[in-house]
Scaffold this motif. Structure first.
Motif, mmCIF file in Angstrom:
data_model
loop_
_atom_site.group_PDB
_atom_site.id
_atom_site.type_symbol
_atom_site.label_atom_id
_atom_site.label_comp_id
_atom_site.label_asym_id
_atom_site.label_seq_id
_atom_site.Cartn_x
_atom_site.Cartn_y
_atom_site.Cartn_z
ATOM 1 N N ARG A 57 -6.696 -4.752 4.208
ATOM 2 C CA ARG A 57 -7.913 -4.768 3.389
ATOM 3 C C ARG A 57 -7.635 -4.456 1.925
ATOM 4 O O ARG A 57 -8.176 -5.087 1.030
ATOM 5 N N LEU A 58 -6.753 -3.483 1.656
ATOM 6 C CA LEU A 58 -6.543 -3.004 0.280
ATOM 7 C C LEU A 58 -5.424 -3.726 -0.465
ATOM 8 O O LEU A 58 -5.382 -3.686 -1.688
ATOM 9 N N ASN A 59 -4.483 -4.316 0.270
ATOM 10 C CA ASN A 59 -3.303 -4.925 -0.330
ATOM 11 C C ASN A 59 -2.671 -4.002 -1.370
ATOM 12 O O ASN A 59 -2.613 -4.327 -2.567
ATOM 13 N N PRO A 60 -2.175 -2.849 -0.931
ATOM 14 C CA PRO A 60 -1.625 -1.869 -1.872
ATOM 15 C C PRO A 60 -0.353 -2.366 -2.552
ATOM 16 O O PRO A 60 0.346 -3.241 -2.038
ATOM 17 N N ASP A 61 -0.060 -1.767 -3.696
ATOM 18 C CA ASP A 61 1.171 -2.100 -4.420
ATOM 19 C C ASP A 61 2.394 -1.546 -3.702
ATOM 20 O O ASP A 61 3.492 -2.087 -3.834
ATOM 21 N N LEU A 62 2.190 -0.455 -2.963
ATOM 22 C CA LEU A 62 3.284 0.199 -2.253
ATOM 23 C C LEU A 62 2.735 0.848 -0.995
ATOM 24 O O LEU A 62 1.633 1.401 -1.003
ATOM 25 N N ILE A 63 3.533 0.806 0.087
ATOM 26 C CA ILE A 63 3.203 1.500 1.325
ATOM 27 C C ILE A 63 4.317 2.496 1.610
ATOM 28 O O ILE A 63 5.496 2.124 1.610
ATOM 29 N N ILE A 64 3.938 3.741 1.834
ATOM 30 C CA ILE A 64 4.875 4.759 2.306
ATOM 31 C C ILE A 64 4.563 4.921 3.780
ATOM 32 O O ILE A 64 3.467 5.342 4.158
ATOM 33 N N LEU A 65 5.515 4.573 4.613
ATOM 34 C CA LEU A 65 5.278 4.361 6.033
ATOM 35 C C LEU A 65 6.176 5.236 6.896
ATOM 36 O O LEU A 65 7.399 5.165 6.789
ATOM 37 N N ASP A 66 5.553 6.047 7.751
ATOM 38 C CA ASP A 66 6.300 6.837 8.725
ATOM 39 C C ASP A 66 6.747 5.912 9.853
ATOM 40 O O ASP A 66 6.033 4.974 10.216
ATOM 41 N N MET A 67 7.900 6.189 10.415
ATOM 42 C CA MET A 67 8.414 5.335 11.480
ATOM 43 C C MET A 67 7.728 5.620 12.815
ATOM 44 O O MET A 67 7.295 4.708 13.505
ATOM 45 N N MET A 68 7.606 6.881 13.191
ATOM 46 C CA MET A 68 7.081 7.245 14.503
ATOM 47 C C MET A 68 5.666 7.794 14.368
ATOM 48 O O MET A 68 5.471 8.855 13.784
ATOM 49 N N ASN A 89 4.507 -6.676 1.052
ATOM 50 C CA ASN A 89 4.255 -5.392 0.398
ATOM 51 C C ASN A 89 5.577 -4.671 0.202
ATOM 52 O O ASN A 89 6.500 -4.817 0.999
ATOM 53 N N ARG A 90 5.644 -3.899 -0.851
ATOM 54 C CA ARG A 90 6.798 -3.018 -1.045
ATOM 55 C C ARG A 90 6.611 -1.833 -0.110
ATOM 56 O O ARG A 90 5.509 -1.297 0.019
ATOM 57 N N VAL A 91 7.705 -1.420 0.550
ATOM 58 C CA VAL A 91 7.602 -0.375 1.567
ATOM 59 C C VAL A 91 8.730 0.633 1.420
ATOM 60 O O VAL A 91 9.898 0.266 1.291
ATOM 61 N N ILE A 92 8.343 1.911 1.465
ATOM 62 C CA ILE A 92 9.291 3.011 1.607
ATOM 63 C C ILE A 92 9.050 3.574 2.989
ATOM 64 O O ILE A 92 7.934 3.987 3.313
ATOM 65 N N MET A 93 10.067 3.548 3.845
ATOM 66 C CA MET A 93 9.924 4.111 5.184
ATOM 67 C C MET A 93 10.475 5.528 5.174
ATOM 68 O O MET A 93 11.556 5.773 4.638
#
Length: 134
Positions: A57-68, A89-93
């Motif tokens: 919905r938001l199409n963020p510039d960056l996603i910070i994403l937890d793995m579990m 999307n750019r992603v930091i896991m």
């Protein structure tokens, strides 16, 4: 509308949107506060399904994403985003998992940065700047 209101509205429109998807409230709130103080517009989701819905919905510039996470892992969120987005999307896991197999798969899916928990907040903030300015 006054000039000050116009300026504030323009600034709000140009703020970089960051979506934090992590089920740990202490971690997600710490990240949210650090990013907001730095000037980012931050939205938090507490599970993978909610995070995926917000990302779409938001199409963020960056996603910070937890793995579990419950309901949908970070990998499933990322796989879905990679299949449905023309521009990824750019992603930091972020993860507590130490295994190289997971890191390799994350890189295969196009993760921009991979950070092990626990991490100093400045390490994450530096990664955010690096990823957003690629």
């Amino acid at each position: 509308m006054s000039e000050t209101e116009k300026k504030m509205e323009g600034e709000a429109e140009t703020k970089t949107k960051v979506l934090v998807i992590d089920d740990d409230p202490e971690i997600s709130e710490s990240i949210r506060i650090a990013l907001e103080v730095t000037g980012y517009d931050v939205v938090v989701a507490r599970n993978g399904s909610a995070g995926l819905a917000l990302a779409e919905r938001l199409n963020p510039d960056l996603i910070i994403l937890d793995m579990m996470m419950p309901k949908r892992s970070g990998f499933l969120v990322l796989e879905t985003l990679r299949q449905t987005r023309k521009v990824p999307n750019r992603v930091i896991m972020i993860t507590a998992n130490e295994g190289t197999r997971h890191k390799d798969y994350a890189k295969e899916l196009g993760v921009d940065e991979y950070i092990h928990k626990p991490f100093p907040m400045d390490v994450l903030l530096e990664a955010v700047v690096r990823v957003l300015h690629k």
